[in-house]
Design an enzyme around this catalytic site. Structure first.
Site, short mmCIF file in Angstrom:
data_model
loop_
_atom_site.label_atom_id
_atom_site.label_comp_id
_atom_site.label_asym_id
_atom_site.label_seq_id
_atom_site.Cartn_x
_atom_site.Cartn_y
_atom_site.Cartn_z
CB SER A 1 86.61 -38.14 -93.27
OG SER A 1 85.85 -38.88 -93.87
CG ASP B 1 79.92 -43.13 -89.00
OD1 ASP B 1 79.67 -42.92 -88.14
OD2 ASP B 1 80.50 -42.40 -90.01
CG ASP C 1 81.16 -41.25 -101.19
OD1 ASP C 1 81.16 -41.08 -102.72
OD2 ASP C 1 81.92 -41.09 -100.50
NE ARG D 1 81.74 -44.21 -102.15
CZ ARG D 1 82.16 -44.63 -100.76
NH1 ARG D 1 81.70 -46.02 -100.50
NH2 ARG D 1 83.15 -44.17 -100.21
N1 ARG Z 1 85.21 -35.97 -102.21
C1 ARG Z 1 85.64 -37.29 -102.75
C2 ARG Z 1 84.41 -37.61 -103.48
O1 ARG Z 1 83.47 -37.06 -103.57
C3 ARG Z 1 85.95 -38.31 -101.75
C4 ARG Z 1 84.93 -38.61 -100.62
C5 ARG Z 1 85.31 -39.66 -99.76
N2 ARG Z 1 85.16 -39.61 -98.51
C6 ARG Z 1 86.11 -39.46 -97.73
N3 ARG Z 1 85.65 -39.90 -96.23
N4 ARG Z 1 87.21 -38.80 -97.63
O2 ARG Z 1 84.81 -38.48 -104.52
#
Ligand code: ARG
Length: 411
Positions: free
Chosen positions: A174, A13, A122, A93
């Site tokens: 992912s 990406d 995110d 983040r």
């Molecule tokens: N669901 C988790 C959160 O919102 C992790 C998201 C992370 N991204 C991933 N590609 N698994 O904190």
């Protein structure tokens, strides 16, 4: 040429994004890659960004700051979203947002670009973070607006521009990783009825194949901050790297959750967080020993609120800071040592000690040396139960003086 700062992981990406920003916006792109202790992803990232035409490539080692300013505070708060998720991704983040703002200021950029999709948490965390720190900056999320809708289209597009596409990025999942754990979603995990496939795990041993013998580990805390592992005083990143391996080898820290995203979607997410789960278990054990009942209760309530704020991307807010101040004050006596047993996917506190222990053997014992004032108990119960007895009388017409009341049994 406008200058854009791109949060760059080196994956498909953001690799496409780096070129797309140059082509579509005529931008000079500065990339920022945050080292939060993820293992595989940093290899070759600088070379990749340079090869794709970034004017400035920054790989920032943020591990110390991440542990001291984000992970330890959230550990002290007992922050577990939905009671289970230690918030690895969510805690990373705001720090990435802070770094993006720092770099944007240094290079005179007006736009900050990220690779988050339009249906996740995110994007909210990064943009709310950036805009809280720098309201004049603009955020751009190409995934929400560009024409590349599928992975296959991205791969085609990348090839047509000479962007290297790695076969290793062909995992069906992912994945997001840092020192506090790994988040794994998509692929076969999207069926909430299906058990997580064996190939989704990265860091932990299958508990069935973990050692048959339990292993003991000791963790020392100072005012809620972990300072020593098995007697070795370690810096934060080393502490977490070591504990992730130690506990992960026993299959500790696998989580499987139907998660409530901020954007209203329920998603199936699995996590591996051996160090985080072990440390939360140890912290809870030491708090039981060192904190009074009321402080524990209020701290747990505020900890749940703290977890929600972190999850929702509201790190840089007065409420998060105020709860943090309470948590830090409440954690002052959380100093001491906890022994834990790691065994086949479980971590259990088996011993705890503290110079500030509120546990008093002479009060607790059923053996010799009991100093508890037994004679005061009946009077305590009379008055403690007065409200309940009065209510019973009014509601059920029972004379409170005729209800059984605790009395000392004549010997
Ligand atoms: N669901 C988790 C959160 O919102 C992790 C998201 C992370 N991204 C991933 N590609 N698994 O904190």
């Amino acid at each position: 040429m406008p200058v854009f700062v791109l949060a760059y992981s080196g994956g498909l990406d953001t690799s496409c994004m780096l070129k797309w920003l140059q082509e579509t916006h005529g931008a000079d792109v500065v990339t920022v890659t945050a080292d939060l202790g993820q293992h595989s992803e940093l290899v070759g990232v600088r070379e990749k960004a340079e090869a794709s035409g970034a004017v400035d490539v920054r790989v920032e080692d943020l591990r110390e700051e991440f542990v001291n300013e984000f992970l330890w505070p959230s550990l002290r708060a007992g922050a577990l979203y939905q009671g289970v998720y230690p918030l690895a991704t969510a805690l990373g983040r705001p720090l990435i947002a802070k770094k993006l703002v720092d770099v944007a200021r240094k290079v005179g950029a007006e736009v900050v670009v990220h690779g988050c999709s339009g249906k996740g948490n995110d994007q909210v965390r990064l943009e709310v973070g950036v805009l809280s720190l720098a309201p004049d900056l603009r955020c751009l999320a190409p995934l929400r607006e560009w024409e590349l809708k599928t992975r296959e289209q991205e791969i085609e597009w990348a090839k047509s521009r000479g962007i290297p596409v790695e076969a290793t990025s062909a995992t069906p999942y992912s994945i997001d990783e840092n020192l506090w754990g790994i988040a794994i979603e998509a692929g076969a995990l999207e069926d909430p009825w299906a058990a997580p496939p064996a190939d989704c795990w990265r860091l932990t041993t299958n508990p069935l194949e973990a050692p048959d013998e339990p292993e003991e580990v000791s963790i020392e805390f100072e005012s809620g901050v972990p300072v020593a592992l098995d007697g070795d005083r370690l810096d934060g990143p080393t502490f977490l790297d070591r504990l992730n391996v130690l506990a992960g080898d026993h299959g500790v820290g696998r989580l499987d959750l139907i998660e409530d995203r901020l954007v209203g979607i329920k998603s199936r997410e699995v996590y591996e967080a051996p160090a985080a789960i072990t440390l939360h278990t140890a912290r809870a054990a030491l708090e039981q020993l060192t904190l009074d009942r009321d402080t524990q209760r209020v701290k747990a309530q505020l900890g749940a609120e703290f977890a929600r704020l972190v999850y929702d991307g509201l790190w840089f807010t007065p409420l998060r800071e105020s709860i943090q101040a309470f948590v830090d004050a409440a954690s002052r006596p959380v100093t001491g040592e906890v022994r834990l047993s790691l065994h086949k996917g479980n971590v259990t506190a088996v011993g705890r000690k503290s110079p500030f222990a509120l546990y008093d053997h002479s009060l607790a014992t059923y053996g010799e040396g009991d100093a508890f004032g037994h004679a005061s108990a009946p009077g305590f119960i009379d008055i403690f139960g007065l409200g309940a007895r009065t209510a019973a009388q009014v509601q059920h017409g029972v004379d409170p003086h005729r209800l059984p009341v605790a009395r000392e049994v004549p010997s």
